[in-house]
Design a protein around this motif. Structure first.
Motif, PDB file in Angstrom:
ATOM      1  N   LEU A   1      -8.857   0.043  -4.468  1.00 25.75           N
ATOM      2  CA  LEU A   1      -9.416  -0.987  -3.596  1.00 25.75           C
ATOM      3  C   LEU A   1     -10.547  -0.423  -2.736  1.00 25.75           C
ATOM      4  N   LEU A   2     -10.335   0.726  -2.123  1.00 27.53           N
ATOM      5  CA  LEU A   2     -11.367   1.326  -1.278  1.00 27.53           C
ATOM      6  C   LEU A   2     -12.598   1.719  -2.079  1.00 27.53           C
ATOM      7  N   VAL A   3     -12.399   2.322  -3.233  1.00 27.94           N
ATOM      8  CA  VAL A   3     -13.528   2.718  -4.073  1.00 27.94           C
ATOM      9  C   VAL A   3     -14.323   1.495  -4.504  1.00 27.94           C
ATOM     10  N   SER A   4     -13.624   0.439  -4.901  1.00 28.46           N
ATOM     11  CA  SER A   4     -14.338  -0.762  -5.350  1.00 28.46           C
ATOM     12  C   SER A   4     -15.110  -1.415  -4.212  1.00 28.46           C
ATOM     13  N   ILE A   5     -14.586  -1.380  -3.003  1.00 26.80           N
ATOM     14  CA  ILE A   5     -15.289  -1.978  -1.862  1.00 26.80           C
ATOM     15  C   ILE A   5     -16.589  -1.224  -1.581  1.00 26.80           C
ATOM     16  N   PHE A   6     -16.554   0.107  -1.654  1.00 22.97           N
ATOM     17  CA  PHE A   6     -17.735   0.895  -1.344  1.00 22.97           C
ATOM     18  C   PHE A   6     -18.723   0.974  -2.504  1.00 22.97           C
ATOM     19  N   LEU A   7     -18.230   0.967  -3.727  1.00 24.47           N
ATOM     20  CA  LEU A   7     -19.120   1.123  -4.869  1.00 24.47           C
ATOM     21  C   LEU A   7     -19.640  -0.189  -5.438  1.00 24.47           C
ATOM     22  N   LEU A   8     -18.980  -1.287  -5.174  1.00 22.27           N
ATOM     23  CA  LEU A   8     -19.392  -2.564  -5.760  1.00 22.27           C
ATOM     24  C   LEU A   8     -20.845  -2.919  -5.468  1.00 22.27           C
TER      25      LEU A   8
ATOM     26  N   VAL B   1       0.829  -1.206   0.000  1.00 22.62           N
ATOM     27  CA  VAL B   1       0.000   0.000   0.000  1.00 22.62           C
ATOM     28  C   VAL B   1       0.865   1.258   0.000  1.00 22.62           C
ATOM     29  N   THR B   2       1.935   1.267   0.764  1.00 19.21           N
ATOM     30  CA  THR B   2       2.782   2.465   0.817  1.00 19.21           C
ATOM     31  C   THR B   2       3.528   2.679  -0.501  1.00 19.21           C
ATOM     32  N   LYS B   3       3.859   1.606  -1.191  1.00 24.42           N
ATOM     33  CA  LYS B   3       4.528   1.742  -2.479  1.00 24.42           C
ATOM     34  C   LYS B   3       3.543   2.095  -3.599  1.00 24.42           C
ATOM     35  N   ASN B   4       2.278   1.695  -3.450  1.00 25.90           N
ATOM     36  CA  ASN B   4       1.256   1.908  -4.484  1.00 25.90           C
ATOM     37  C   ASN B   4      -0.008   2.526  -3.881  1.00 25.90           C
ATOM     38  N   PRO B   5       0.014   3.825  -3.573  1.00 25.69           N
ATOM     39  CA  PRO B   5      -1.177   4.434  -2.961  1.00 25.69           C
ATOM     40  C   PRO B   5      -2.392   4.424  -3.896  1.00 25.69           C
ATOM     41  N   MET B   6      -2.152   4.428  -5.202  1.00 27.39           N
ATOM     42  CA  MET B   6      -3.257   4.374  -6.165  1.00 27.39           C
ATOM     43  C   MET B   6      -4.010   3.052  -6.029  1.00 27.39           C
TER      44      MET B   6
END
Length: 150
Positions: free
Chosen positions: A21-28, A11-16
């Motif tokens: 991941l967060l958007v997909s969890i909430f929008l799925l 996560v720290t190396k790839n914040p995107m």
């Protein structure tokens, strides 16, 4: 513990990646319902039971007109309380039941407080009125009709 460290490093190396991941969890769930027509359990609970409108003096057309006027008063940012009050003037309980049935379920976005086809839930007239009017406005509305609405 090693797995947690690997996840934190990723996560720290790839914040995107974390954002995706967060958007997909909430929008799925919302996208699933939107594209595949699946309703959540909350939606199923909100389906109104038709009210008994026996004795109403309103025709189906008049009830639909009043329901559409209420929708117009509440569908955008800012509520036209005066229009709501004028629609309710002179309604009996049977008339209100007929307008309620004509209103049916309409999409309501709780975050924006308006009608929206995207990410909205189908809500009945009582939900719309409770969401759009303050308690003092609801009290005034009940004074106008002369019976308890909510």
């Amino acid at each position: 513990m090693l797995l947690v460290k690997r996840i934190v490093r990723l996560v720290t190396k790839n914040p995107m990646l974390m954002g995706i991941l967060l958007v997909s969890i909430f929008l799925l769930p919302q996208l699933k319902r939107l594209f595949f027509g699946q309703k959540s359990s909350e939606d199923v609970d909100r389906v109104p039971n038709p009210k008994n409108d026996y004795g109403s003096s309103l025709s189906e057309f008049e009830a639909k007109q009043k329901a559409d006027a209420l929708f117009t008063a509440m569908r955008n940012m800012g509520t036209d309380e005066d229009l709501i009050y004028s629609v309710f003037e002179g309604l009996t309980q049977a008339d209100y039941a007929k307008v309620y049935n004509a209103f049916g379920l309409r999409p309501y976005n709780s975050h924006l407080g308006e009608a929206s086809a995207n990410l909205s839930k189908e809500r009945d007239l009582n939900f719309w009125l409770l969401s759009e009017l303050s308690s003092s406005e609801r009290n005034k509305l009940e004074e106008i009709v002369g019976f308890e609405l909510f």
